[in-house]
Design an enzyme around this catalytic site. Structure first.
Site, PDB file in Angstrom:
ATOM      1  N   HIS A 106       0.843  -1.209   0.000  1.00  0.00           N
ATOM      2  CA  HIS A 106       0.000   0.000   0.000  1.00  0.00           C
ATOM      3  C   HIS A 106       0.873   1.252   0.000  1.00  0.00           C
ATOM      4  O   HIS A 106       0.539   2.245  -0.640  1.00  0.00           O
ATOM      5  CB  HIS A 106      -0.910   0.018   1.233  1.00  0.00           C
ATOM      6  N   ASP A 138      -7.603  -2.231  -1.146  1.00  0.00           N
ATOM      7  CA  ASP A 138      -8.506  -3.075  -0.374  1.00  0.00           C
ATOM      8  C   ASP A 138      -9.913  -2.751  -0.855  1.00  0.00           C
ATOM      9  O   ASP A 138     -10.330  -1.587  -0.807  1.00  0.00           O
ATOM     10  CB  ASP A 138      -8.375  -2.774   1.123  1.00  0.00           C
ATOM     11  N   GLU A 144      -6.268 -12.367   2.949  1.00  0.00           N
ATOM     12  CA  GLU A 144      -7.247 -11.268   3.029  1.00  0.00           C
ATOM     13  C   GLU A 144      -8.079 -11.236   1.759  1.00  0.00           C
ATOM     14  O   GLU A 144      -7.543 -10.956   0.684  1.00  0.00           O
ATOM     15  CB  GLU A 144      -6.527  -9.917   3.186  1.00  0.00           C
ATOM     16  N   HIS A 202      -7.808  -7.747  -0.189  1.00  0.00           N
ATOM     17  CA  HIS A 202      -6.546  -7.130  -0.617  1.00  0.00           C
ATOM     18  C   HIS A 202      -6.118  -7.596  -2.009  1.00  0.00           C
ATOM     19  O   HIS A 202      -6.004  -8.800  -2.264  1.00  0.00           O
ATOM     20  CB  HIS A 202      -5.442  -7.461   0.389  1.00  0.00           C
TER      21      HIS A 202
HETATM   22 ZN   LIG Z   1      -4.474  -4.328   1.744  1.00  0.00          ZN
END
Ligand SMILES: [Zn+2]
Length: 185
Positions: A95, A102, A159, A162
């Site tokens: 990021h 996200d 995740e 993500h």
């Molecule tokens: Zn992320």
């Protein structure tokens, strides 16, 4: 070319930066008011491609986070020093390289699709490839996965929200940007 460009909200693309509100794992805003959705141009292209694909399917994309300053990464790492979920601030996050997003999906009415957990839920249930989630959740996650992969992103195992450019590590960590400022402690 600019390191970071802003991605404004658009038809089929809602920006709702979770760290600009108290609705995140820290329980308080981490980004100062006025934080914007920013990415490197290559990642921005992929995000816009994904938003178009979502729209063609009668859906929308919901962006929870994009470029993240290193100072914010340090806040998260102090709170949750688990490299499965939070990149060590010393190594830097994709990021902070400006090439990770996200995201979730919105239905035609603008309601978030059920992904089984909230964004930033740091439990095993957030992992891809779970066999204990209901079929509707499996479908929603695969919809998001398909949209994001065809747009040029790759996923990570832990995740569901993500996505990042496949060559993320080739990009340098970015210095602080006025587009996203971190609330000082
Ligand atoms: Zn992320």
């Amino acid at each position: 070319m600019a390191d970071l460009i802003e991605i404004p909200p658009a038809d089929g693309l809602r920006i709702a930066l979770a760290y600009a509100t108290a609705g995140n794992l820290t329980g308080r805003p981490v980004y100062a008011p006025g934080a914007r959705c920013a990415l490197r141009p290559a990642a921005a292209d992929c995000l816009l491609r994904a938003a178009r694909a979502a729209r063609r399917a009668g859906l929308g994309l919901l962006v929870y986070d994009a470029y993240r300053p290193a100072a914010a990464q340090a806040v998260f790492w102090r709170m949750l020093p688990d490299p499965r979920y939070v990149a060590d601030a010393a190594q830097g996050s994709n990021h902070t390289r400006g090439v990770a997003v996200d995201v979730g999906l919105l239905d035609a009415g603008g309601a978030p699709l059920d992904m089984g957990t909230d964004f930033d839920d740091m439990r095993d249930q957030s992992h891809h490839d779970r066999d204990d989630l209901p079929p509707a959740v499996q479908r929603n996650r695969h919809l998001l996965l398909g949209i994001m992969l065809q747009a040029g992103f790759r996923s990570i195992p832990t995740e569901w929200w993500h996505y990042e450019l496949p060559d993320a590590r080739e990009y340098a960590l970015l210095p602080e940007s006025g587009m996203v400022r971190v609330v000082s402690d």
